[in-house]
Motif scaffolding. Structure first.
Motif, PDB file in Angstrom:
ATOM      1  N   SER A  56      -4.982  13.203  -6.599  1.00 41.58           N
ATOM      2  CA  SER A  56      -5.664  14.429  -6.170  1.00 41.58           C
ATOM      3  C   SER A  56      -4.682  15.516  -5.749  1.00 41.58           C
ATOM      4  N   GLY A  57      -3.434  15.376  -6.167  1.00 43.62           N
ATOM      5  CA  GLY A  57      -2.439  16.385  -5.827  1.00 43.62           C
ATOM      6  C   GLY A  57      -1.925  16.295  -4.412  1.00 43.62           C
ATOM      7  N   GLY A  58      -2.093  15.131  -3.772  1.00 43.17           N
ATOM      8  CA  GLY A  58      -1.636  14.954  -2.404  1.00 43.17           C
ATOM      9  C   GLY A  58      -0.130  14.765  -2.309  1.00 43.17           C
ATOM     10  N   MET A  59       0.363  14.800  -1.076  1.00 36.49           N
ATOM     11  CA  MET A  59       1.798  14.662  -0.833  1.00 36.49           C
ATOM     12  C   MET A  59       2.247  13.218  -0.996  1.00 36.49           C
ATOM     13  N   VAL A  60       3.439  13.042  -1.518  1.00 32.78           N
ATOM     14  CA  VAL A  60       4.058  11.733  -1.663  1.00 32.78           C
ATOM     15  C   VAL A  60       5.292  11.701  -0.767  1.00 32.78           C
ATOM     16  N   ASP A  61       5.379  10.684   0.101  1.00 33.52           N
ATOM     17  CA  ASP A  61       6.514  10.586   1.003  1.00 33.52           C
ATOM     18  C   ASP A  61       6.933   9.129   1.145  1.00 33.52           C
ATOM     19  N   GLU A  62       7.745   8.838   2.158  1.00 32.41           N
ATOM     20  CA  GLU A  62       8.279   7.488   2.323  1.00 32.41           C
ATOM     21  C   GLU A  62       7.204   6.469   2.709  1.00 32.41           C
ATOM     22  N   ASN A  63       6.034   6.926   3.113  1.00 33.58           N
ATOM     23  CA  ASN A  63       4.958   6.008   3.503  1.00 33.58           C
ATOM     24  C   ASN A  63       3.953   5.752   2.383  1.00 33.58           C
ATOM     25  N   THR A  64       4.130   6.430   1.238  1.00 30.11           N
ATOM     26  CA  THR A  64       3.143   6.335   0.165  1.00 30.11           C
ATOM     27  C   THR A  64       3.032   4.923  -0.400  1.00 30.11           C
ATOM     28  N   GLU A  65       4.158   4.259  -0.632  1.00 28.48           N
ATOM     29  CA  GLU A  65       4.127   2.912  -1.197  1.00 28.48           C
ATOM     30  C   GLU A  65       3.350   1.955  -0.295  1.00 28.48           C
ATOM     31  N   LYS A  66       3.564   2.085   1.007  1.00 26.63           N
ATOM     32  CA  LYS A  66       2.852   1.228   1.962  1.00 26.63           C
ATOM     33  C   LYS A  66       1.350   1.546   1.964  1.00 26.63           C
ATOM     34  N   LEU A  67       1.011   2.826   1.861  1.00 23.08           N
ATOM     35  CA  LEU A  67      -0.388   3.239   1.823  1.00 23.08           C
ATOM     36  C   LEU A  67      -1.095   2.652   0.607  1.00 23.08           C
ATOM     37  N   VAL A  68      -0.449   2.752  -0.546  1.00 26.07           N
ATOM     38  CA  VAL A  68      -1.043   2.235  -1.788  1.00 26.07           C
ATOM     39  C   VAL A  68      -1.192   0.721  -1.715  1.00 26.07           C
ATOM     40  N   LEU A  69      -0.191   0.033  -1.161  1.00 28.80           N
ATOM     41  CA  LEU A  69      -0.276  -1.418  -1.014  1.00 28.80           C
ATOM     42  C   LEU A  69      -1.432  -1.799  -0.101  1.00 28.80           C
ATOM     43  N   ARG A  70      -1.566  -1.108   1.017  1.00 28.99           N
ATOM     44  CA  ARG A  70      -2.658  -1.433   1.943  1.00 28.99           C
ATOM     45  C   ARG A  70      -4.015  -1.221   1.278  1.00 28.99           C
ATOM     46  N   ARG A  71      -4.177  -0.113   0.583  1.00 33.14           N
ATOM     47  CA  ARG A  71      -5.449   0.157  -0.092  1.00 33.14           C
ATOM     48  C   ARG A  71      -5.752  -0.902  -1.148  1.00 33.14           C
ATOM     49  N   ALA A  72      -4.764  -1.210  -1.965  1.00 36.59           N
ATOM     50  CA  ALA A  72      -4.968  -2.168  -3.045  1.00 36.59           C
ATOM     51  C   ALA A  72      -5.249  -3.564  -2.499  1.00 36.59           C
ATOM     52  N   ALA A  73      -4.522  -3.964  -1.456  1.00 41.94           N
ATOM     53  CA  ALA A  73      -4.717  -5.287  -0.864  1.00 41.94           C
ATOM     54  C   ALA A  73      -6.116  -5.423  -0.275  1.00 41.94           C
ATOM     55  N   LYS A  74      -6.599  -4.360   0.363  1.00 42.23           N
ATOM     56  CA  LYS A  74      -7.937  -4.410   0.947  1.00 42.23           C
ATOM     57  C   LYS A  74      -9.017  -4.539  -0.115  1.00 42.23           C
ATOM     58  N   ILE A  75      -8.934  -3.731  -1.166  1.00 38.47           N
ATOM     59  CA  ILE A  75      -9.990  -3.788  -2.172  1.00 38.47           C
ATOM     60  C   ILE A  75      -9.918  -5.086  -2.967  1.00 38.47           C
ATOM     61  N   LEU A  76      -8.712  -5.592  -3.205  1.00 37.43           N
ATOM     62  CA  LEU A  76      -8.574  -6.863  -3.917  1.00 37.43           C
ATOM     63  C   LEU A  76      -9.279  -7.980  -3.156  1.00 37.43           C
ATOM     64  N   THR A  77      -9.021  -8.088  -1.866  1.00 39.63           N
ATOM     65  CA  THR A  77      -9.610  -9.170  -1.076  1.00 39.63           C
ATOM     66  C   THR A  77     -11.094  -8.918  -0.794  1.00 39.63           C
ATOM     67  N   HIS A  78     -11.490  -7.658  -0.683  1.00 35.48           N
ATOM     68  CA  HIS A  78     -12.910  -7.333  -0.509  1.00 35.48           C
ATOM     69  C   HIS A  78     -13.699  -7.799  -1.735  1.00 35.48           C
ATOM     70  N   GLU A  79     -13.247  -7.393  -2.912  1.00 33.96           N
ATOM     71  CA  GLU A  79     -13.975  -7.763  -4.122  1.00 33.96           C
ATOM     72  C   GLU A  79     -13.916  -9.269  -4.389  1.00 33.96           C
ATOM     73  N   MET A  80     -12.783  -9.888  -4.110  1.00 37.36           N
ATOM     74  CA  MET A  80     -12.697 -11.339  -4.265  1.00 37.36           C
ATOM     75  C   MET A  80     -13.626 -12.038  -3.273  1.00 37.36           C
ATOM     76  N   GLY A  81     -13.792 -11.452  -2.099  1.00 31.39           N
ATOM     77  CA  GLY A  81     -14.719 -12.013  -1.122  1.00 31.39           C
ATOM     78  C   GLY A  81     -16.137 -12.095  -1.665  1.00 31.39           C
ATOM     79  N   HIS A  82     -16.534 -11.097  -2.466  1.00 29.03           N
ATOM     80  CA  HIS A  82     -17.866 -11.136  -3.071  1.00 29.03           C
ATOM     81  C   HIS A  82     -18.020 -12.317  -4.020  1.00 29.03           C
ATOM     82  N   MET A  83     -16.926 -12.779  -4.607  1.00 32.16           N
ATOM     83  CA  MET A  83     -16.995 -13.916  -5.530  1.00 32.16           C
ATOM     84  C   MET A  83     -17.510 -15.176  -4.830  1.00 32.16           C
ATOM     85  N   PHE A  84     -17.282 -15.255  -3.519  1.00 29.15           N
ATOM     86  CA  PHE A  84     -17.732 -16.403  -2.731  1.00 29.15           C
ATOM     87  C   PHE A  84     -19.173 -16.221  -2.236  1.00 29.15           C
TER      88      PHE A  84
END
Length: 274
Positions: free
Chosen positions: A168-196
């Motif tokens: 969305s044209g947002g800023m990229v800085d030294e915390n971006t990689e951590k932000l993306v990892l946190r978002r991806a990890a949450k949705i991965l485990t959320h959706e996998m949780g539905h499998m159960f």
């Protein structure tokens, strides 16, 4: 172990939704532990206890580290094992595509992918989630969808495309990689949780909360509330204290200090209660 499933003030009650939030537009009654048991969830069984991640299409420099996500899922769903399958090229994905009129970027039809995925699930797989950097849409009336899952078939698909600020044209800085990892990890485990068979949580601020938009998803914690944790423990047959110990290692290595402190506190309380 009982201490793992009781709330001693460590968990925040679910806050009232704003008009744009999930519970403002979706009437959900919640799912107690007893209701989950009574739903006769399709649980891992003999010879079918492995979780899989299937990458689809091209992954660029804005994508989260798939190896890290595999390791996170193995800690989150301990003692179940998580396999990272070879990437399927764009040409192998059996789904209609379109160009989104607002973003100008390619999208795949998520319902088509859900129909194709069950045939890709390995024989020893309990469940599988496909991940992609291609944006998704469920039907022509929708602008986009983050992901979809089929509890019956134990497969799901979700896209990382909108998780990086550059989308969305947002800023990229030294915390971006951590932000993306946190978002991806949450949705991965959320959706996998539905499998159960775990439905959306309405009791506490929890990783199984529904989310209508990225801001709402960012506000939810990475941990499970005691109600949802009890369901996962019954399904995986894991030790909650050992699970928290493994999560603490992952959080520490990846600089997720707040999450590390939280799970270390929970691990200590469970062990001291034995």
């Amino acid at each position: 172990m009982k201490r793992a499933f009781t709330d001693g003030g460590e968990y925040q009650a679910k806050i009232a939704p704003r008009s744009i939030d999930w519970l403002a537009s979706h009437e959900e009654e919640g799912q107690s532990y007893r209701e989950w048991l009574d739903s006769d969830p399709n649980l891992p069984g003999q010879g079918r206890r492995k979780l899989y991640i299937l990458p689809l299409g091209d992954f660029d420099g804005t994508a989260p580290d798939l190896g890290k996500l595999q390791r996170y899922a193995e800690a989150y769903f301990y003692p179940m094992k998580v396999g990272l399958l070879p990437k399927e090229p764009d040409s192998a994905v059996k789904a209609r595509s379109r160009v989104n009129r607002m973003s100008g970027k390619k999208q795949w039809n998520s319902r088509d992918i859900l129909g194709w995925l069950p045939r890709q699930l390995p024989a020893d797989g309990y469940a599988m989630l496909a991940v992609t950097m291609t944006d998704l849409f469920p039907d022509e009336n929708w602008n986009f969808v983050f992901g979809q899952a089929s509890i019956k078939n134990r497969v799901g698909i979700f896209s990382f495309a909108r998780y990086h600020p550059s989308w969305s044209g947002g800023m990229v800085d030294e915390n971006t990689e951590k932000l993306v990892l946190r978002r991806a990890a949450k949705i991965l485990t959320h959706e996998m949780g539905h499998m159960f068979g775990i439905r959306h949580c309405i009791y506490h601020e929890c990783n199984m909360n529904g989310a209508n938009h990225l801001e709402e998803a960012d506000s939810t914690p990475m941990h499970l509330c005691p109600v949802c944790l009890r369901k996962l423990q019954r399904a995986s047959r894991g030790d909650p204290a050992a699970r928290y110990a493994r999560l603490a290692v992952f959080y520490g290595v990846n600089g997720l200090d707040e999450e590390k402190e939280w799970v270390e506190d929970r691990e200590g309380e469970i062990r001291s209660a034995k």
